[in-house]
Design a protein around this motif. Structure first.
Motif, PDB file in Angstrom:
ATOM      1  N   GLY A   1      20.224  11.631  27.169  1.00 16.87           N
ATOM      2  CA  GLY A   1      20.160  13.045  26.797  1.00 16.87           C
ATOM      3  C   GLY A   1      19.524  13.180  25.424  1.00 16.87           C
ATOM      4  O   GLY A   1      19.293  12.174  24.734  1.00 16.87           O
ATOM      5  N   VAL A   2      19.278  14.398  24.975  1.00 13.56           N
ATOM      6  CA  VAL A   2      18.633  14.607  23.674  1.00 13.56           C
ATOM      7  C   VAL A   2      19.450  13.955  22.554  1.00 13.56           C
ATOM      8  O   VAL A   2      18.921  13.359  21.625  1.00 13.56           O
ATOM      9  N   CYS A   3      20.774  14.011  22.672  1.00 14.99           N
ATOM     10  CA  CYS A   3      21.630  13.407  21.638  1.00 14.99           C
ATOM     11  C   CYS A   3      21.717  11.892  21.780  1.00 14.99           C
ATOM     12  O   CYS A   3      22.289  11.219  20.941  1.00 14.99           O
TER      13      CYS A   3
ATOM     14  N   THR B   1      28.433   7.884  29.453  1.00 17.31           N
ATOM     15  CA  THR B   1      29.124   8.903  28.648  1.00 17.31           C
ATOM     16  C   THR B   1      29.164  10.235  29.387  1.00 17.31           C
ATOM     17  O   THR B   1      30.211  10.898  29.452  1.00 17.31           O
ATOM     18  N   ILE B   2      28.025  10.615  29.956  1.00 20.79           N
ATOM     19  CA  ILE B   2      27.953  11.934  30.603  1.00 20.79           C
ATOM     20  C   ILE B   2      28.870  11.987  31.826  1.00 20.79           C
ATOM     21  O   ILE B   2      29.630  12.938  32.008  1.00 20.79           O
ATOM     22  N   VAL B   3      28.831  10.954  32.649  1.00 22.08           N
ATOM     23  CA  VAL B   3      29.676  10.942  33.856  1.00 22.08           C
ATOM     24  C   VAL B   3      31.156  10.922  33.460  1.00 22.08           C
ATOM     25  O   VAL B   3      31.966  11.677  34.008  1.00 22.08           O
TER      26      VAL B   3
ATOM     27  N   CYS C   1      24.503  15.391  34.999  1.00 18.65           N
ATOM     28  CA  CYS C   1      23.893  16.479  34.239  1.00 18.65           C
ATOM     29  C   CYS C   1      24.869  16.865  33.134  1.00 18.65           C
ATOM     30  O   CYS C   1      26.080  16.797  33.307  1.00 18.65           O
ATOM     31  N   CYS C   2      24.333  17.238  32.010  1.00 19.37           N
ATOM     32  CA  CYS C   2      25.190  17.610  30.880  1.00 19.37           C
ATOM     33  C   CYS C   2      24.648  18.896  30.263  1.00 19.37           C
ATOM     34  O   CYS C   2      23.465  19.003  29.989  1.00 19.37           O
ATOM     35  N   ARG C   3      25.548  19.872  30.092  1.00 18.93           N
ATOM     36  CA  ARG C   3      25.102  21.105  29.416  1.00 18.93           C
ATOM     37  C   ARG C   3      26.148  21.512  28.383  1.00 18.93           C
ATOM     38  O   ARG C   3      26.439  22.672  28.223  1.00 18.93           O
ATOM     39  N   ILE C   4      26.670  20.471  27.706  1.00 19.55           N
ATOM     40  CA  ILE C   4      27.731  20.806  26.759  1.00 19.55           C
ATOM     41  C   ILE C   4      27.190  21.146  25.375  1.00 19.55           C
ATOM     42  O   ILE C   4      27.957  21.494  24.489  1.00 19.55           O
ATOM     43  N   CYS C   5      25.866  21.005  25.155  1.00 19.93           N
ATOM     44  CA  CYS C   5      25.325  21.535  23.904  1.00 19.93           C
ATOM     45  C   CYS C   5      23.956  22.132  24.182  1.00 19.93           C
ATOM     46  O   CYS C   5      23.380  21.901  25.243  1.00 19.93           O
TER      47      CYS C   5
ATOM     48  N   HIS D   1      33.419  17.149  23.413  1.00 18.26           N
ATOM     49  CA  HIS D   1      32.456  17.952  22.653  1.00 18.26           C
ATOM     50  C   HIS D   1      31.272  17.047  22.316  1.00 18.26           C
ATOM     51  O   HIS D   1      31.417  15.830  22.250  1.00 18.26           O
ATOM     52  N   MET D   2      30.139  17.646  22.096  1.00 20.50           N
ATOM     53  CA  MET D   2      28.961  16.850  21.749  1.00 20.50           C
ATOM     54  C   MET D   2      29.247  15.935  20.548  1.00 20.50           C
ATOM     55  O   MET D   2      29.813  16.375  19.543  1.00 20.50           O
ATOM     56  N   GLY D   3      28.901  14.666  20.708  1.00 21.70           N
ATOM     57  CA  GLY D   3      28.981  13.760  19.574  1.00 21.70           C
ATOM     58  C   GLY D   3      30.374  13.304  19.204  1.00 21.70           C
ATOM     59  O   GLY D   3      30.618  12.956  18.060  1.00 21.70           O
TER      60      GLY D   3
END
Ligand code: BF8
Ligand code: SF4
Length: 644
Positions: A64-66, A72-74, A46-50, A193-195
């Motif tokens: 993810g949306v991005c 990457t997420i793990v 799960c990712c909630r960084i953005c 950070h995102m991206g």
């Protein structure tokens, strides 16, 4: 649930049952209320960084949306966990460095430089000139250089130079030699950070670098500076478990991590005036005991008793015998506030950076340390009269703590020729098969203390020497593993022979979680002493934490892996299963890069098997597994092992 399923420790079982009868909640009950827990979180996907998220990876929605994938997420979540763990340890280290400097300036009158021998050694490692200089001049430079390690703009960690040369070369080749500790943490946050960093291997490589900044940086400095300031631990007796609480005395629990607080409470509890005040209040004395890592620090240096580990913090309050629990930082459950409300126990926070709503805060810093500690003790004494019903479980066990690198060195080689030679020789001749660090926490998802003690028993019976830190040490202490009188009977014949000759238990209590650096230094010494390869990854060693809880444990695991060791965690406690690529790399691929690797195994008997296999394969590679005729000790052998 049957208390026996929650803990293997009889004292804990009793208190769990009593809390249930009284309708009070503890961590186990809250775990039940939280169950079933989120499967995405467990796998790390799960990712909630953005705020385009939160996103979670499923078959139907693999990105993810991005566009970030599971790898990457793990990997990002893993790196963030390591960075947080590093921050916790290293901020502790920074606090010690600040107190150290204030001590040298005479602004922290209650602390002194206690171990000058260790100060000189540390000065050498930090490049501080010793000749023709006063202790204070040397200490002042040591403090300033140590503090600068956290944020210096250029260069790498001085402590990392204590690793064997080939290890340093590997780090240099991979460009992961740790720079300033803060920088590695900031870069970890930037990369996640995102991206930003989207190459899981590149993310995981930085996890090594930031973890190394802890193991061979922040944590190591914490241990070294604490030893200089409070004294390097030497073996001494103590007692472990809730039976150390005293019905007729004022009981104060120190809980948390930084000895800055607990050392002063220990001093204040001996104050004649306060002892007289306690007497007047109807108590026969002031009893200080610890929980969690602060407890290990106090046992190591002063033989002060340990009331319990992480999962005991709520249970000790439920005895009704605690006048005060003073907490500082890390592993302090907010649930304490609820339990404390049911008893007369006064809960006090002492670190400005760690406060709790509705809890009295007494700001404690190095400038007013003893006075604040005395105020706390006074207030605990005043609270004695408010006691209600008291129930203290009887269980306690004698334990020996105090195994620093220096004390192991002296025990083995004798005070005048301190040396790891006898240990190396006994590993080479096979009496000791290898060394395993059993470290870390107690997690309500498994019966408290079960995995640590089962794994320890399985390993020592197969002639593996166990070094232990953190809550695992307390788990082992409760069951008698750190007491030579009890534990030698459980050791295999080779290990037993060596331990009996030296006069140690087969399980050595090495301190708190920051003190895992004592294990790193001991491993570096095994290499330096010779006969066991050129690098840490050649050694027949491993680390294990099958009940881990905290991000600090992940940071520790990663710095051991990046230093060349096998590290085994309970399967459910390493949330990476959502990415096959991350698992493949951390369980296998990383070994080609760094010589160490992660493994997961929740069953302690199987984990022991896995570790023994690893140790034997390292022994094979070293060529020390040739069949040898076992001989009885001759005089030369004995002399080599005699403690002087
Ligand atoms: O630093 S072993 S539960 S107390 S994290 Fe916490 Fe784990 Fe205990 Fe000490 Ni370490
Ligand atoms: Fe979702 Fe990507 Fe944002 Fe994470 S960074 S929450 S995966 S959009």
């Amino acid at each position: 649930m049957d208390p026996k399923e929650r803990s293997i420790d009889k004292a804990s079982q009793e208190m769990i049952a009593r809390m249930a009868e009284a309708g009070q909640q503890n961590a186990w009950d809250r775990l039940d209320a939280q169950s079933p827990q989120c499967g995405f979180g467990r796998q790390g996907i799960c990712c909630r960084i953005c705020t385009m998220g939160p996103c979670r990876i499923t078959k139907k929605a693999p990105f993810g949306v991005c566009g970030a994938d599971a790898d990457t997420i793990v990997a990002r979540n893993f790196l963030r966990a390591v960075a947080v763990g590093v921050s916790a340890h290293s901020d502790h280290g920074r606090t010690v460095a600040e107190v150290f400097i204030e001590t040298t300036k005479g602004n922290a009158k209650d602390y002194q430089i206690k171990d000058t021998t260790k100060l000189y050694k540390l000065a050498e490692h930090l490049g501080v000139k010793i000749k023709d200089r006063s202790v204070n001049e040397i200490a002042s430079d040591v403090g300033e250089i140590a503090l600068a390690e956290f944020g210096k703009p250029k260069g790498s960690q001085f402590m990392a130079k204590r690793a064997p040369g080939p290890r340093q070369d590997i780090w240099a080749k991979l460009n992961i030699t740790p720079r300033a500790i803060d920088r590695e943490v900031v870069e970890a946050l930037h990369r996640t950070h995102m991206g930003v960093d989207q190459n899981y291997k590149n993310i995981l490589m930085h996890a090594s670098r930031v973890a190394l900044a802890d193991g061979w940086g922040g944590s190591m400095l914490a241990t070294e500076l604490q030893d200089v300031l409070f004294g390097t631990p030497y073996p001494g007796r103590g007692e472990v478990n809730m039976g150390v609480l005293k019905k007729d005395e004022v009981n104060i629990i120190v809980h948390g991590h930084e000895p800055i607080l607990s050392e002063m409470i220990a001093v204040a509890s001996q104050d004649e005036e306060l002892l007289a005040k306690a007497k007047k209040a109807g108590a026969n004395g002031i009893n200080v005991a610890g929980t969690c890592c602060t407890a290990n620090e106090l046992l190591m240096r002063h033989g002060i008793p340990i009331a319990g580990n992480f999962l005991n913090q709520e249970l000790v309050i439920a005895t009704g015998a605690i006048e005060m629990m003073a907490v500082d930082v890390q592993c302090v459950m907010q649930g304490l506030t609820q339990v404390a409300k049911c008893y007369h126990t006064k809960l006090v926070t002492t670190a400005d950076k760690a406060q709790m709503p509705g809890v009295e805060h007494v700001s404690m810093d190095e400038h007013n340390a003893l006075d604040s500690a005395k105020e706390l003790v006074k207030s605990a004494i005043d609270n004695f009269k408010n006691r209600g019903e008291v129930y203290i479980p009887k269980e306690k066990n004698a334990a020996v703590g105090g195994f620093s690198f220096e004390s192991i060195n002296y025990m083995l080689g004798g005070r005048f020729r301190a040396s790891f030679r006898p240990l190396n020789d006994n590993i080479i001749n096979g009496r000791i098969r290898g060394i395993v660090g059993i470290v870390g926490c107690t997690n309500p998802k498994v019966p408290q203390d079960m995995t640590h003690t089962t794994l320890t028993r399985e390993l020592i019976k197969r002639d593996v020497l166990v070094l232990t830190t953190g809550c695992a040490t307390i788990a082992c202490g409760k069951q008698g593993f750190t007491n030579p009188k009890i534990a030698l009977d459980w050791a295999g014949p080779g290990l037993r022979e060596v331990c009996e000759t030296v006069g140690i238990a087969p399980v050595l209590a090495c301190g708190s979680c920051v003190d895992n650096t004592r294990l790193l230094i001991s491993c570096a010494e095994l290499v330096r002493e010779g006969g066991l390869g050129d690098d840490l990854s050649d050694l027949p060693i491993a680390g294990a934490c099958l009940e881990s809880v905290s991000e600090k444990a992940v940071a520790i695991g990663q710095y051991f892996v990046a230093s060349g060791a096998l590290v085994v965690f309970g399967k459910e406690f390493l949330p990476i299963s959502g990415s096959k690529n991350v698992c493949d790399y951390l369980f296998e691929g990383i070994e080609k890069d760094l010589g160490g690797r992660w493994a997961v195994e929740s069953d302690p008997v199987k984990a022991a098997e896995m570790i023994i296999q690893h140790i034997e394969s390292k022994r094979d590679a070293l060529g020390i597994n040739k069949e040898k005729e076992r001989k009885l000790y001759d005089m030369a052998d004995r002399r080599a092992l005699t403690v002087e």
